[in-house]
Design a protein around this motif. Structure first.
Motif, PDB file in Angstrom:
ATOM      1  N   THR A 157      53.935 152.705  71.439  1.00 33.45           N
ATOM      2  CA  THR A 157      53.511 152.030  70.210  1.00 33.45           C
ATOM      3  C   THR A 157      52.215 152.652  69.696  1.00 33.45           C
ATOM      4  O   THR A 157      52.060 152.879  68.496  1.00 33.45           O
ATOM      5  CB  THR A 157      53.293 150.521  70.454  1.00 33.45           C
ATOM      6  N   ASP A 158      51.277 152.933  70.607  1.00 33.49           N
ATOM      7  CA  ASP A 158      50.027 153.581  70.197  1.00 33.49           C
ATOM      8  C   ASP A 158      50.295 154.954  69.584  1.00 33.49           C
ATOM      9  O   ASP A 158      49.729 155.290  68.539  1.00 33.49           O
ATOM     10  CB  ASP A 158      49.087 153.725  71.401  1.00 33.49           C
ATOM     11  N   SER A 161      51.721 154.486  66.255  1.00 37.15           N
ATOM     12  CA  SER A 161      50.674 154.024  65.337  1.00 37.15           C
ATOM     13  C   SER A 161      49.817 155.198  64.860  1.00 37.15           C
ATOM     14  O   SER A 161      49.494 155.301  63.676  1.00 37.15           O
ATOM     15  CB  SER A 161      49.784 152.993  66.031  1.00 37.15           C
ATOM     16  N   THR A 302      42.960 152.198  71.544  1.00 40.49           N
ATOM     17  CA  THR A 302      43.642 152.312  70.258  1.00 40.49           C
ATOM     18  C   THR A 302      44.045 150.937  69.718  1.00 40.49           C
ATOM     19  O   THR A 302      44.707 150.168  70.406  1.00 40.49           O
ATOM     20  CB  THR A 302      44.904 153.183  70.380  1.00 40.49           C
ATOM     21  N   ASP A 304      46.567 149.240  67.698  1.00 41.84           N
ATOM     22  CA  ASP A 304      47.873 149.656  67.177  1.00 41.84           C
ATOM     23  C   ASP A 304      48.060 149.177  65.749  1.00 41.84           C
ATOM     24  O   ASP A 304      47.251 148.420  65.222  1.00 41.84           O
ATOM     25  CB  ASP A 304      49.011 149.203  68.093  1.00 41.84           C
TER      26      ASP A 304
END
Lengths: 353, 353, 353
Positions: A157-158, A161, A302, A304
């Motif tokens: 997901t990071d 993103s 991070t 996201d």
């Protein structure tokens, strides 16, 4: 006269805000004073940017205007990220977007529409801005959708993103290139309608640069003081982070733009109002938000790009309504009223959560 | 000749419906007879409203027309609420909205399009109506979205429902003010196109008022008889409440408007057809639905504004398709066919659930 | 010269693909060779279709062009269905739709926009196509929505899928009738802009029919060989079925149309590019996809019409962005860039899943 009042208020509110912070007054007092101060320092930053932009020539000037336009929002958000308040950052980005598209645009159309029966502006610009906003919504929805399905890990997901953030920044840079270089005249009905831009600036070149630096530092300081009070403030009054971020922070951080847009509407320059409101949302979605993702990455953790369903619906709703209302290039008071009513509905909903 | 048939059918179907109810005939017979009767009494109510509107002058007349236009729908729904059949109320509101946007509009465009290659109407009106419908969809989605996330209690959902309902009614009242007072000429292409409105009314002033009262009482009685049969009727035939509410009740309750819209299309007054279909959906979403929320509140148990996902998708789909088709101000038979096909898809889906 | 290269490449790649298949080379080699071959045999099928269409007269010719246009896609999908790879079929349908709307259209607008500052095309066509695409999205969403709620059994889902598929085919047939018979001139700006269509065909009548048969057989063979490698190929490289279907298969299967659309844009015939891209998506959504549902039904196991949320969002996003960009009938390089960027975002997301 007006000028004097502005600078007086700027200095007094800034100093009071500093005093409140360093003498450790109650959070409520600190919050109120620094919220007032941010309105004035953001206004000062706006004036300084415009003056520097004047000397920098039209192209670089336009770029400066566009990027410094949401500097206050950006700086506040960086402090929120440093505090790890990711949810409040996303809430305030959401709030800034819907605030611009519903409240600022709504108030401008309403005020302008009470004075003039029908106001018109360049349709091409509205079409382009609408498509860009849709793209921003798409870019925000996709990471949320995938994160929701749990088929990808938080690490992926990071990565997603960061890639989406990078693509949005690319889109934004080419948008500046498109609108300021290759299709400059194609989109603007402002050249003729905005003689203000050709006015003499108030300050000399070196003074303008100095003031830009000073204003940026002031915004940074007041932002830090404001953010410092938020934790206590939420616990004391029971406001949710969502409501505080999306409504209070967003309104305070964009106050300067709000009044400018309404002023323009009352001068029958509704095209400029539309551009301030929609342009500002675009900057937040395509530039401020992705930059913040990278900033958080550099800070080590991070943030996201996964907005909550409620935030995505609010943004999606605001974009669709604003697009529908602006796409014919004509506006009236009732359209402004509708935008504001949708804002109130969202505000009530966010408040109740 | 036609007139005589109408009044004959009105009286006979009304009396038969009463007889069926009080002699406790089988539910099926009662349902069929009262469904037929409601078509005629709704038609009679329409005529009476128009006649009273004629004497009331254009402004008040327009308002009367608009608010009595869905009187049958409103009265049936109030009886459903009294019986606690909240789900069926929402289903029939959904059905009335999609029935108007897909079936009535589709049939009008199709019938008109077979006779005329291309039919045109005022684009400003379509734009406004589209935006209003979007706002109604937004207002319906927001409570459902929050109720779905379970972050708010049922009591808060009721509060949110009442506030949203209040805002919708405000939007509706200002819409009447906008379209009938401040921007009256701006939106209409009907003045020239609808000489029918200037025809002499059939009845004197006092007769008109009397008939309006009589018609309202008749609609109320037949609605009560009809609603009384529904429970047995669903258990006997295995129709779901959703299908019955969304398709049967909605078609029966709006029959008068259906035929008027198609008639207008065949006379090449497609603008009037569009306005009947979209205007009627708007009344239901912005006026009937919120009024029912307040009515249920006064009855002691608030019907919340939380529509099911299926209902919301159906309404959203209908609005988006209808908006897309009407936004160019030009229509043809194929657009009508598409609307009807989408209606059939939704009908099949609702039937299978 | 160009012609010779094409036929040489066609024959060589076809033969090599067959050799690779029957000598059981490694899956990777087989996949690559047959992917190259499918581009050329699809191109050959396109030429043969056009030539037969020339002799068949404009009406039947248009129909042949439209239905054979996605023959390669259809044939590949039938082999996938025979292998029971329903998920990959849906992924490749999704990929074909978003590939056409985002990549093909994006590349055309971008390439054309670099050469010409602004390109224009017939707005009526764009409006119609947009509405049809919306209808297709609606038809895809409804079965998915109901299947998701678990209120209907798998058997009812199959029934619903077959009915929806039937309605889509009806919509498609009437669309052909509308655009080729009743409103032929109304939608086209091509007649004047496409002299190519009136060129002499390269082959005689009987040769054209023969080549159409030969080309169809070649497409069928290469498709079978290509599909046979997919299973090994996914396990070896760790590509998901979703990514392989939505991006690799979709790009390979539509390569012929891709290059045609870009060529047209460079000749300033952007209307034709738009029609190829959007028309091809429409055929897939309204004709290929529903036909495949019926094909699977005849094969004994119905492939339902339930696309995953991710696929539906991708299709919905592509349709909304493409509709927003094409609705003003004017295009430029930046709009093309935006479409491609959205395609990249979706590609990254599908790859990560």
């Amino acid at each position: 006269m007006k000028q004097k009042f502005f600078y007086g208020a700027l200095i007094v509110s800034f100093l009071l805000s500093g005093v409140a912070h360093y003498t450790d007054m109650s959070s409520t007092v600190q919050f109120i004073i620094s919220a007032i101060a941010i309105v004035f320092v953001a206004g000062f930053l706006g004036k300084a940017t415009e003056s520097v932009a004047h000397y920098a020539g039209q192209r670089l000037g336009g770029f400066l205007n566009a990027t410094f336009g949401n500097a206050a929002e950006l700086i506040i958000s960086i402090f929120l990220i440093k505090e790890g308040l990711f949810d409040m950052v996303k809430a305030s980005l959401t709030g800034a977007i819907i605030g611009n598209l519903l409240l600022v645009l709504g108030l401008s159309l309403f005020a302008g529409g009470l004075k003039y029966k029908e106001q018109k502006f360049n349709i091409s610009l509205a079409g382009h801005n609408g498509t860009l906003m849709l793209m921003a919504v798409v870019a925000l929805i996709i990471p949320a959708m995938f994160a929701g399905t749990k088929v990808i890990t938080p690490k992926e997901t990071d990565t997603l993103s960061l890639i989406v953030a990078g693509i949005l920044i690319v889109a934004y840079i080419f948008w500046l290139y498109f609108s300021m270089v290759t299709h400059k005249n194609y989109l603007s009905d402002q050249e003729e309608m905005e003689p203000d831009h050709h006015e003499e600036p108030a300050w000399s070149k070196s003074k303008s640069v100095l003031f830009l630096v000073v204003a940026t530092v002031m915004v940074a300081l007041v932002s830090e003081w404001l953010v410092g009070t938020l934790h206590d403030f939420t616990t004391q009054f029971g406001f949710t982070e969502l409501f505080l971020g999306a409504f209070i922070i967003a309104i305070v951080g964009n106050a300067a733009e709000h009044s400018a847009a309404v002023m323009m509407a009352l001068k029958n320059k509704i095209g400029t109002s539309v551009e301030i409101a929609i342009g500002s949302s675009l900057q937040i979605a395509l530039f401020v938000a992705p930059v913040l993702v990278f900033v958080s990455f550099l800070f080590g953790e991070t943030m996201d790009f996964v907005f909550t369903t409620i935030e995505l619906v609010a943004i999606g709703v605001a974009v669709i309504i604003a697009k529908s209302i602006t796409q014919d290039g004509k506006t009236n008071w009732y359209e402004g009223l509708l935008l504001m009513l949708v804002y109130v509905i969202l505000g009530v909903a966010f408040f109740l959560v």
